[in-house]
Design a protein around this motif. Structure first.
Motif, mmCIF file in Angstrom:
data_model
loop_
_atom_site.group_PDB
_atom_site.id
_atom_site.type_symbol
_atom_site.label_atom_id
_atom_site.label_comp_id
_atom_site.label_asym_id
_atom_site.label_seq_id
_atom_site.Cartn_x
_atom_site.Cartn_y
_atom_site.Cartn_z
ATOM 1 N N ILE A 231 0.697 -1.043 -0.102
ATOM 2 C CA ILE A 231 0.081 0.134 0.015
ATOM 3 C C ILE A 231 0.888 1.446 -0.202
ATOM 4 N N ASN A 232 2.005 1.225 0.732
ATOM 5 C CA ASN A 232 2.921 2.621 0.877
ATOM 6 C C ASN A 232 3.546 2.606 -0.549
ATOM 7 N N ALA A 233 4.112 1.683 -0.975
ATOM 8 C CA ALA A 233 4.807 1.743 -2.178
ATOM 9 C C ALA A 233 3.719 2.333 -3.116
ATOM 10 N N THR A 234 2.603 1.870 -3.329
ATOM 11 C CA THR A 234 1.719 2.319 -4.195
ATOM 12 C C THR A 234 1.217 3.807 -4.034
ATOM 13 N N VAL A 235 0.943 4.219 -2.670
ATOM 14 C CA VAL A 235 0.742 5.446 -2.236
ATOM 15 C C VAL A 235 2.027 6.270 -2.958
ATOM 16 N N ILE A 236 3.190 6.029 -2.641
ATOM 17 C CA ILE A 236 4.195 6.820 -3.154
ATOM 18 C C ILE A 236 4.367 7.001 -4.480
ATOM 19 N N VAL A 237 4.197 6.060 -5.349
ATOM 20 C CA VAL A 237 4.303 5.970 -6.629
ATOM 21 C C VAL A 237 3.308 7.028 -7.421
ATOM 22 N N ILE A 238 2.044 7.001 -6.698
ATOM 23 C CA ILE A 238 0.694 7.581 -7.088
ATOM 24 C C ILE A 238 0.957 9.158 -6.783
ATOM 25 N N LEU A 239 1.527 9.508 -5.593
ATOM 26 C CA LEU A 239 2.114 10.832 -5.140
ATOM 27 C C LEU A 239 2.907 11.518 -6.186
#
Length: 368
Positions: A231-239
């Motif tokens: 989830i964190n990896a996905t959030v960082i890439v999206i940001l």
């Protein structure tokens, strides 16, 4: 299987009830990615560059020798065609190419002006900008020395071309770096503290004599952190993509696979730390001192590895974060496929197996 799923559910409850854990898991990623969004300028030393000399005359040879004699650059190779530039940049070792035009000395003598093109890998914008400035300074110094002994003044016109990051956006550096730090923090430190907590409270022995076997206990402890790290990896890439305009030139599936591989590597390292730590405080100190500082200092996130002393460059090879940052930049900025990053991928796989085997060995020793 029902017991196992119930055990995993219990672990999620423990995490979500702890406000400090929730802040670390979800507050810090957003805070760090916002705070690290500015450029950091550093000096460079021994940066590997390539030379494309189309003229091959005495004047270009003198300039190349002057550049080679400086402490800032190391001429790694001479190339013969512009078609080779993209390939050497994709490998990631060469950071700049100096291109001398045809008939360099003739243009210098006839027109009093010749051209040198500075082509840099701007996936690290600070390093690219510094390389350009240092090269221009060396060329200007050469012109001044040359004009002192000549009646007519010569001039070298430099042209700059930036690969992968023409606008020199600092975000292209800190997004991969922050993603690496967060994944290591969540996967390694939180896992080591979680397992050590059971040991410290004396509940690990209770779990080991339960119907669950030791492997299921460990998997149950780390599974929530796999989920939360994804989830964190996905959030960082999206940001990075939608807030800061970070491109994803390569395969999204390859990016997801490599991120998952690094998460497993970090988890295995966290398990290894838990086998030697006797308390949560010890696990946290080992994680912070043994993981966080090396990641920030020795991974190439902030400071160019090539500018470090040789012993530190050697030590940096055992930092998993170094290889993950290389992989992330290659996929997101250069559009590299597995054919380019297979060595780094194998290194991460090898480190994961090493951490797991060492954890099993330590665990058997403790049981004996």
């Amino acid at each position: 299987m029902k017991r196992f799923s119930g055990f995993i559910q219990k672990e999620f409850y423990h995490i979500f009830r702890d406000k400090r854990s929730m802040f670390i898991l979800f507050g810090m990623p957003i805070a760090q990615i916002m705070l690290f969004g500015f450029a950091i300028t550093n000096e460079i030393n021994n940066v590997k560059i390539a030379i494309l000399d189309k003229s091959k005359d005495k004047e270009t040879e003198k300039i190349i020798n002057k550049i080679s004699a400086s402490k800032y650059f190391h001429i790694e190779q001479q190339i013969s065609s512009e078609n080779q530039i993209k390939a050497i940049f994709e490998k990631g070792k060469i950071k700049a190419v100096l291109l001398f035009e045809n008939h360099f000395i003739k243009n210098l003598q006839a027109q009093k002006q010749a051209k040198v093109q500075i082509i840099t890998d701007a996936s690290d914008p600070n390093t690219a900008n510094t390389i350009t400035n240092y090269t221009n300074a060396i060329l200007q110094n050469y012109i001044q020395e040359n004009n002192k002994i000549k009646t007519e003044n010569y001039q070298i016109d430099t042209q700059t071309q930036l690969y992968y990051n023409p606008e020199l956006k600092g975000v292209f550096t800190f997004v991969p770096g922050v993603m690496t730090v967060i994944l290591m923090l969540v996967s390694a430190m939180m896992t080591s503290i979680s397992i050590t907590k059971e040991k410290e409270l004396g509940t690990m022995e209770v779990l080991l004599v339960s119907p669950l076997n030791p492997l299921q206990v460990i998997l149950g402890k780390v599974f929530p952190y796999i989920f939360l790290s994804i989830i964190n990896a996905t959030v960082i890439v999206i940001l990075g993509v939608f807030v800061f305009g970070m491109p994803v030139q390569g395969s999204v599936f390859l990016l997801a696979f490599e991120s998952f591989l690094f998460i497993i590597t970090a988890l295995s390292l966290g398990i290894l730390i838990s086998t030697v730590a006797q308390s949560q405080q010890t696990a946290m100190m080992l994680s912070l001192m043994g993981l966080m500082l090396p990641i920030i200092i020795l991974s190439g996130f902030i400071f160019p590895i090539s500018s470090m002393p040789l012993p530190l460059q050697i030590i940096s090879n055992i930092i998993p974060a170094k290889w993950f940052i290389i992989i992330i930049k290659a996929i997101m900025l250069k559009g590299a496929g597995i054919a380019i990053i297979w060595k780094e991928t194998l290194i991460l796989i090898g480190m994961t197996l090493f951490f797991i085997l060492l954890s099993i060995k330590n665990y058997k020793i403790r049981l004996e």
